[in-house]
Design an enzyme around this catalytic site. Sequence first.
Site, PDB file in Angstrom:
ATOM      1  N   SER A   1       0.826  -1.202   0.000  1.00 28.65           N
ATOM      2  CA  SER A   1       0.000   0.000   0.000  1.00 28.65           C
ATOM      3  C   SER A   1       0.868   1.263   0.000  1.00 28.65           C
ATOM      4  O   SER A   1       1.763   1.411  -0.834  1.00 28.65           O
ATOM      5  CB  SER A   1      -0.960  -0.046   1.192  1.00 28.65           C
ATOM      6  OG  SER A   1      -1.920   0.979   1.111  1.00 28.65           O
TER       7      SER A   1
ATOM      8  N   HIS B   1      -8.127  -4.439  -1.438  1.00 31.01           N
ATOM      9  CA  HIS B   1      -6.814  -3.822  -1.250  1.00 31.01           C
ATOM     10  C   HIS B   1      -5.846  -4.696  -0.455  1.00 31.01           C
ATOM     11  O   HIS B   1      -4.692  -4.879  -0.853  1.00 31.01           O
ATOM     12  CB  HIS B   1      -7.004  -2.477  -0.530  1.00 31.01           C
ATOM     13  CG  HIS B   1      -5.735  -1.741  -0.256  1.00 31.01           C
ATOM     14  ND1 HIS B   1      -4.927  -1.280  -1.271  1.00 31.01           N
ATOM     15  CD2 HIS B   1      -5.122  -1.387   0.909  1.00 31.01           C
ATOM     16  CE1 HIS B   1      -3.877  -0.664  -0.744  1.00 31.01           C
ATOM     17  NE2 HIS B   1      -3.967  -0.726   0.566  1.00 31.01           N
TER      18      HIS B   1
ATOM     19  N   ASP C   1      -9.727  -3.048  -5.828  1.00 29.56           N
ATOM     20  CA  ASP C   1      -9.074  -2.247  -4.789  1.00 29.56           C
ATOM     21  C   ASP C   1      -9.707  -0.855  -4.753  1.00 29.56           C
ATOM     22  O   ASP C   1      -9.726  -0.150  -5.762  1.00 29.56           O
ATOM     23  CB  ASP C   1      -7.579  -2.139  -5.118  1.00 29.56           C
ATOM     24  CG  ASP C   1      -6.757  -1.571  -3.976  1.00 29.56           C
ATOM     25  OD1 ASP C   1      -7.274  -0.709  -3.240  1.00 29.56           O
ATOM     26  OD2 ASP C   1      -5.594  -1.984  -3.835  1.00 29.56           O
TER      27      ASP C   1
END
Length: 329
Positions: free
Chosen positions: A142, A293, A263
């Site tokens: 991320s 995600h 996502d």
Amino acid sequence: MPSEQPPPHSATVPPNFWGDMPEEEYYTSQGLRNAQSYFETPNGKIFTQSFIPIDLPIKATVYMTHGYGSDSGWLFQKICINFATWGYAVFAADLLGHGRSDGLRGYLGDMEKVAATSLSFFVSVRESETYKHLPAFLFGESMGGLATILMYFQSKPETWTGVMFSAPLFVMPENMKPSKVRLFMYGLLFGMADTWASLPDNRMVGKAIKDPEKLKIIAGNPRRYTGKPRVGTMRELARMCEFVQHNFHKVTVPFFVAHGTSDGITCPSGSKMLYEKASCEDKTLKLYEGMYHSLVQGEPDENANLVLGDMRAWIDEKVERYGPKCNGS
């Protein structure tokens, strides 16, 4: 740099994601040894961890960076633990402003400094007598993927054998971007608003986790930043996304990038862009249809195991191909 302590730990929340089993006993049950310490840097003290396999020869070292609002413990360490059980020595650090590291909670006003701070720890291990002869990989999840590619850009040539990304933040979805008007108005305050936690959070955690039971576990992390996004953080993330997009061509080492097509936090288009623009020929892009995600911590086990299997196959192949004496070490 000022610090804010996380809220007191609730008596109803177990001390770790696995429950009440003592840490050393749990890690031993997984076949690894965990060590925790603090690393002093010019930018503040950062919390670090290592996950070392007990009874397996060490194939390579992997240096992992967590995402926004998270830390190197709690559920993120599931990734660390998996890699360690495959024979990798894993090192992780809480980013400045996160977890048990110094800094204002959730504040990332200078991402290049944040990246350089963690990198200083990673390089100290990578260049140590114990590990300098082994292949070495960076790993970022991320927003940690954004920090990781900045670390790569800041590193000396030949430092890293390869880089791995899980749902990296290279392109922000339109509904996650801070309002330009709002940022302009805050800018008129001449930086005084930079640390304000005043931007909409758009329920980010709910968009990241598909499995409802795992969402409950993640929400129980006592060190997770739960405040609204800070003005300077969102401004800087938007700026750095644009920066790395213009520098993808500088990526010359092998890399693996994974992204879920559903996502809602980071755009899969960013991973596609990296794949298309990177100069290296040895590159892998994995898009997982319908996944959210958080590919390892937040998906049902069947999906998470699929992603982990692909990660393991990639890194094992790179270690076999480039060998223990890679990068001229």
